[in-house]
Design a protein around this motif. Structure first.
Motif, mmCIF file in Angstrom:
data_model
loop_
_atom_site.group_PDB
_atom_site.id
_atom_site.type_symbol
_atom_site.label_atom_id
_atom_site.label_comp_id
_atom_site.label_asym_id
_atom_site.label_seq_id
_atom_site.Cartn_x
_atom_site.Cartn_y
_atom_site.Cartn_z
ATOM 1 N N ALA A 35 13.175 1.096 -4.884
ATOM 2 C CA ALA A 35 13.164 1.662 -3.537
ATOM 3 C C ALA A 35 11.760 2.098 -3.141
ATOM 4 C CB ALA A 35 14.133 2.842 -3.469
ATOM 5 N N LEU A 36 11.008 2.671 -4.084
ATOM 6 C CA LEU A 36 9.638 3.081 -3.790
ATOM 7 C C LEU A 36 8.720 1.884 -3.606
ATOM 8 C CD1 LEU A 36 9.385 6.096 -6.265
ATOM 9 C CD2 LEU A 36 9.317 6.225 -3.769
ATOM 10 N N ILE A 37 8.945 0.811 -4.365
ATOM 11 C CA ILE A 37 8.145 -0.403 -4.183
ATOM 12 C C ILE A 37 8.416 -1.015 -2.808
ATOM 13 C CG2 ILE A 37 7.907 -2.792 -4.965
ATOM 14 C CD1 ILE A 37 8.097 -1.818 -7.807
ATOM 15 N N LYS A 38 9.682 -0.997 -2.385
ATOM 16 C CA LYS A 38 10.001 -1.495 -1.048
ATOM 17 C C LYS A 38 9.318 -0.644 0.019
ATOM 18 C CE LYS A 38 13.922 -2.628 1.948
ATOM 19 N NZ LYS A 38 15.418 -2.650 2.057
ATOM 20 N N ALA A 39 9.283 0.674 -0.200
ATOM 21 C CA ALA A 39 8.589 1.567 0.736
ATOM 22 C C ALA A 39 7.098 1.288 0.752
ATOM 23 C CB ALA A 39 8.869 3.015 0.368
ATOM 24 N N ARG A 40 6.528 1.008 -0.417
ATOM 25 C CA ARG A 40 5.106 0.657 -0.504
ATOM 26 C C ARG A 40 4.808 -0.608 0.286
ATOM 27 N NH1 ARG A 40 3.472 -2.303 -5.788
ATOM 28 N NH2 ARG A 40 4.655 -3.848 -4.584
ATOM 29 N N ASP A 41 5.623 -1.634 0.096
ATOM 30 C CA ASP A 41 5.399 -2.899 0.790
ATOM 31 C C ASP A 41 5.524 -2.727 2.305
ATOM 32 O OD1 ASP A 41 5.045 -4.035 -1.677
ATOM 33 O OD2 ASP A 41 7.074 -4.874 -1.801
ATOM 34 N N GLN A 42 6.472 -1.905 2.740
ATOM 35 C CA GLN A 42 6.638 -1.682 4.172
ATOM 36 C C GLN A 42 5.430 -0.952 4.745
ATOM 37 O OE1 GLN A 42 9.127 -2.787 6.338
ATOM 38 N NE2 GLN A 42 7.580 -2.038 7.793
ATOM 39 N N VAL A 85 -5.639 0.183 -3.358
ATOM 40 C CA VAL A 85 -5.003 1.173 -4.221
ATOM 41 C C VAL A 85 -3.490 1.117 -4.062
ATOM 42 C CG1 VAL A 85 -4.867 3.626 -4.800
ATOM 43 C CG2 VAL A 85 -7.047 2.643 -4.056
ATOM 44 N N LEU A 86 -3.027 1.032 -2.829
ATOM 45 C CA LEU A 86 -1.584 0.973 -2.596
ATOM 46 C C LEU A 86 -0.954 -0.236 -3.284
ATOM 47 C CD1 LEU A 86 -1.284 1.990 1.169
ATOM 48 C CD2 LEU A 86 -0.159 3.111 -0.764
ATOM 49 N N LYS A 87 -1.646 -1.372 -3.267
ATOM 50 C CA LYS A 87 -1.080 -2.574 -3.872
ATOM 51 C C LYS A 87 -0.907 -2.437 -5.375
ATOM 52 C CE LYS A 87 -2.713 -5.826 -0.346
ATOM 53 N NZ LYS A 87 -3.578 -6.978 -0.026
ATOM 54 N N ARG A 88 -1.652 -1.515 -5.991
ATOM 55 C CA ARG A 88 -1.556 -1.331 -7.445
ATOM 56 C C ARG A 88 -0.579 -0.233 -7.834
ATOM 57 N NH1 ARG A 88 -7.855 -0.798 -8.576
ATOM 58 N NH2 ARG A 88 -7.110 0.263 -10.429
ATOM 59 N N ILE A 89 0.032 0.438 -6.862
ATOM 60 C CA ILE A 89 1.001 1.483 -7.180
ATOM 61 C C ILE A 89 2.274 0.823 -7.693
ATOM 62 C CG2 ILE A 89 2.389 3.360 -6.254
ATOM 63 C CD1 ILE A 89 -0.583 3.978 -6.443
ATOM 64 N N LEU A 126 2.345 -1.063 3.553
ATOM 65 C CA LEU A 126 1.249 -2.023 3.603
ATOM 66 C C LEU A 126 1.399 -2.963 4.799
ATOM 67 C CD1 LEU A 126 0.892 -2.901 -0.183
ATOM 68 C CD2 LEU A 126 -0.922 -2.006 1.287
ATOM 69 N N ALA A 127 2.639 -3.371 5.090
ATOM 70 C CA ALA A 127 2.863 -4.247 6.243
ATOM 71 C C ALA A 127 2.507 -3.523 7.538
ATOM 72 C CB ALA A 127 4.322 -4.709 6.269
ATOM 73 N N ASP A 128 2.839 -2.226 7.615
ATOM 74 C CA ASP A 128 2.496 -1.457 8.818
ATOM 75 C C ASP A 128 0.986 -1.332 8.972
ATOM 76 O OD1 ASP A 128 5.177 -1.164 9.265
ATOM 77 O OD2 ASP A 128 5.293 0.891 8.480
ATOM 78 N N ILE A 129 0.283 -1.151 7.846
ATOM 79 C CA ILE A 129 -1.182 -1.037 7.919
ATOM 80 C C ILE A 129 -1.796 -2.367 8.334
ATOM 81 C CG2 ILE A 129 -3.264 -0.567 6.584
ATOM 82 C CD1 ILE A 129 -1.580 1.263 4.795
ATOM 83 N N ASP A 168 21.584 6.603 0.994
ATOM 84 C CA ASP A 168 20.543 7.527 1.436
ATOM 85 C C ASP A 168 19.313 7.488 0.539
ATOM 86 O OD1 ASP A 168 19.629 9.495 3.228
ATOM 87 O OD2 ASP A 168 20.075 11.051 1.750
ATOM 88 N N LEU A 169 19.432 6.934 -0.668
ATOM 89 C CA LEU A 169 18.314 6.950 -1.614
ATOM 90 C C LEU A 169 17.129 6.163 -1.070
ATOM 91 C CD1 LEU A 169 18.424 6.746 -5.417
ATOM 92 C CD2 LEU A 169 16.997 5.099 -4.207
ATOM 93 N N ALA A 170 17.358 5.013 -0.489
ATOM 94 C CA ALA A 170 16.249 4.193 0.020
ATOM 95 C C ALA A 170 15.519 4.921 1.143
ATOM 96 C CB ALA A 170 16.771 2.849 0.504
ATOM 97 N N ALA A 171 16.277 5.590 2.019
ATOM 98 C CA ALA A 171 15.637 6.319 3.117
ATOM 99 C C ALA A 171 14.799 7.475 2.585
ATOM 100 C CB ALA A 171 16.701 6.826 4.097
ATOM 101 N N LYS A 172 15.323 8.182 1.587
ATOM 102 C CA LYS A 172 14.564 9.292 1.020
ATOM 103 C C LYS A 172 13.322 8.781 0.300
ATOM 104 C CE LYS A 172 18.220 12.739 0.530
ATOM 105 N NZ LYS A 172 18.895 13.695 -0.357
ATOM 106 N N ALA A 173 13.457 7.654 -0.399
ATOM 107 C CA ALA A 173 12.299 7.087 -1.099
ATOM 108 C C ALA A 173 11.206 6.712 -0.102
ATOM 109 C CB ALA A 173 12.725 5.875 -1.921
ATOM 110 N N ALA A 174 11.603 6.095 1.007
ATOM 111 C CA ALA A 174 10.617 5.701 2.019
ATOM 112 C C ALA A 174 9.932 6.924 2.619
ATOM 113 C CB ALA A 174 11.299 4.880 3.112
ATOM 114 N N ARG A 175 10.725 7.971 2.911
ATOM 115 C CA ARG A 175 10.149 9.168 3.505
ATOM 116 C C ARG A 175 9.165 9.839 2.541
ATOM 117 N NH1 ARG A 175 14.577 11.916 4.240
ATOM 118 N NH2 ARG A 175 15.035 10.886 6.210
ATOM 119 N N MET A 176 9.565 9.929 1.265
ATOM 120 C CA MET A 176 8.695 10.590 0.289
ATOM 121 C C MET A 176 7.431 9.783 0.046
ATOM 122 S SD MET A 176 11.209 12.336 -2.549
ATOM 123 C CE MET A 176 12.160 10.872 -2.899
ATOM 124 N N PHE A 177 7.559 8.445 -0.025
ATOM 125 C CA PHE A 177 6.377 7.628 -0.302
ATOM 126 C C PHE A 177 5.374 7.727 0.835
ATOM 127 C CE2 PHE A 177 3.751 3.896 -0.643
ATOM 128 C CZ PHE A 177 3.556 3.765 -2.014
#
Length: 574
Positions: free
Chosen positions: A461-468, A506-510, A470-473, A422-431
């Motif tokens: 997990a947060l970096i994976k959420a960031r990359d996802q 900015v997102l790429k530098r997080i 960016l891919a959506d954008i 569940d940690l990855a899902a929560k990280a994605a939701r929070m990010f």
């Protein structure tokens, strides 16, 4: 050898202080005023005395002059080599920094110490009922000749960041003390001078005072400034200084900071060597833990056969010894017995929180009354700290968005007890929630995890959420980006992604990092997530607000020209 500066400045006229107004020649950027000391441009001043609220513009202008901004020209050679302080002043604010300071590192200066406010008011003709203006306090507290000499000699440091051991190439940065550090050091110095001169009155000779500054205010740097100031004082230069830390981590951090300040530090590796070092009549600096001092007590006890525990013999009876206790919130019997080992020393405490009621009597007995207090509320007023906005998490794990005030200038904090998959899902939701609400306003974020292991697991997990994200954008339909009527038919999530189009850089530098204590027994892979990314802080060379404010690189495009953020409701994650 020729001395360029008479640091003591005891004889009048030994140093030449001149304020020089610079003249503009063509389009070349020049400072408004230079304060030259014996011809050297020590202080660069940018000012707008008739304007209010332009301090950010002045900081940008003076950083351009210093060659510190990304788009600025190289600094003038004489400024890059000799400039010690940068000062910006308008009618309502005044800030102090150095030639390597980032914009957020320019701090207010609210003290005139070691001068008195009455003295300054008399010099300025300022009535008692009117508080000193910010530029008056900074000018009287920093630019007074005796203060400036003291500040440059003892409170300006050049140090490497990141420090050695982080596996990164460090750069040399110049830092200057903040006014609470400067004020605290001088109050401690005054107390020690009175003690040496016998002017303490009814104050016990061992009282060195208590400095209480808020947590993470840089107590180790204040100690470093204090040691430098002691070494420059003719009456106190011969003091032996003993710093007692509660934890090994603090011991190493304090020792490293003192070493970067140019002080030779001794850290005994055993109780026997600590006892030997304490007994030496030399003005050195010892840094050790309380547990090692307990071993010193055991090592110095004479053999005995009685049932009663006799007092240990004193290790050193000199009076010019200053014992600095770090984090003395809960005094134990071992703290009290320090006076048995060093009976004539002065004891100074550095506390980062209010003393618990159960320990107040013991703390006051050992240190005396507080000599300087700087609370988190004071730091908030000075802009050193930013308010933290706590956001409640609903039972289903989704964000309670109404609890987040996006427009406030503080970091949004989510608490989490994630475990398992569940940690990855929560990280994605929070990010995504943070990116859609706080990012564009320069609001940073923190996640409070239930354990150190979870804190480390959240980083990838947060970096994976960031990359996802960016891919959506990047995957947005180009027609959406070019249609000025997109607001009429786009989904709520599409509108949120379009709003982030111009913030991809900015997102790429997080780069999330875990703020945890490392004891040396953790898995090696943890260290990757606890090291700073670069620059002078874990968040990088620029603060989030600065990164958001700067225009995106040309290669990314400027985003939809028709888009306006005004009146758009906050996106609510599904």
């Amino acid at each position: 050898m020729v001395r360029l500066v008479d640091w003591e400045g005891l004889a009048p006229g030994t140093n030449d202080f001149r304020l020089v107004a610079e003249r503009h020649v063509g389009d070349a950027a020049v400072p408004d005023v230079l304060l030259r000391v014996n011809g050297l441009p020590w202080v660069v001043i940018a000012q707008e005395p008739d304007a209010r609220g332009v301090i950010d513009y002045l900081i940008h202008r003076i950083r351009n002059l210093a060659g510190a901004s990304r788009d600025s020209a190289p600094a003038r050679p004489e400024l890059a080599r000799y400039a010690q302080l940068l000062v910006v002043m308008d009618d309502s604010d005044a800030r102090l920094g150095t030639i390597t300071s980032a914009a957020w590192e320019f701090d207010r200066w609210r003290t005139v110490a070691p001068a008195t406010e009455e003295q300054v008011r008399a010099e300025l003709g300022c009535p008692v009922e009117r508080p000193l203006r910010p530029w008056e306090a900074l000018t009287a507290g920093v630019l007074r000749p005796s203060h400036l000499l003291d500040l440059v000699r003892n409170f300006v440091q050049e140090r490497e960041w990141p420090p050695s051991g982080y596996g990164q190439q460090g750069t040399v940065v110049k830092t200057v003390a903040r006014y609470p550090q400067y004020r605290a050091v001088h109050r401690v110095i005054d107390l020690l001078v009175d003690r040496m001169d016998g002017r303490s009155g009814n104050t016990p000779a061992w009282h060195g005072g208590l400095v209480r500054h808020f947590a993470d205010s840089g107590a180790e740097r204040t100690m470093s400034f204090l040691v430098r100031r002691l070494r420059a004082h003719p009456q106190l230069a011969g003091h032996k200084i003993i710093v007692v830390a509660q934890r090994r981590e603090r011991e190493h951090r304090i020792a490293d900071d003192l070493a970067q300040g140019g002080e030779g530090v001794v850290s005994p590796l055993s109780a026997h060597r600590a006892a030997q070092a304490l007994a030496l009549d030399v003005p050195d600096v010892l840094v050790l833990t309380l547990q090692r001092l307990v071993g010193v007590r055991d090592a110095t006890e004479p053999p005995y056969t009685d049932l009663e525990d006799p007092l240990p013999a004193a290790v050193n009876t000199r009076s010019n010894i200053l014992v600095i206790l770090d984090e003395p919130h809960d005094l134990t019997v071992h703290h009290v017995r320090l006076r048995e080992i060093l009976p004539n020393a002065a004891y100074l405490g550095f506390a980062d929180a209010p003393v618990p009621r159960r320990s107040q009597a013991a703390v006051q007995h050992l240190f005396g009354t507080p000599v300087d207090v700087y609370t988190a509320r004071d730091a908030l007023a000075d802009g050193v700290l930013r308010p933290v906005l706590y956001e409640r998490a609903a039972d289903d794990g989704k964000a309670d968005i109404d609890a987040l005030h996006v427009g406030a200038p503080g970091p949004a904090v989510r608490t989490s007890d994630a475990s398992g998959d569940d940690l990855a899902a929560k990280a994605a939701r929070m990010f995504r929630h943070w990116a859609f609400t706080g990012l564009r306003h320069g609001v940073a974020a923190q996640v409070v995890a239930a354990s150190r292991a979870d804190a480390v697991r959240y980083c990838p997990a947060l970096i994976k959420a960031r990359d996802q994200l960016l891919a959506d954008i990047e995957g947005l339909d180009p027609d959406l980006l070019s249609d000025p009527d997109v607001e009429d038919y786009a989904t709520e999530e599409q509108r949120a992604l379009i709003a982030l189009w111009s913030y991809r850089h900015v997102l790429k530098r997080i780069a999330p990092r875990a703020a945890i204590t490392m004891g040396g027994t953790e898995p090696p892979e943890w260290r990757r997530w606890t090291q700073p990314v670069g620059g002078r802080a874990g968040s990088g060379p620029k603060g989030l607000a600065e990164a958001v404010a700067e225009p995106p690189p040309a290669l990314l495009g400027s985003g939809p020209a028709w888009r306006s953020d005004a009146g758009r409701p906050a996106y609510r994650p599904p």
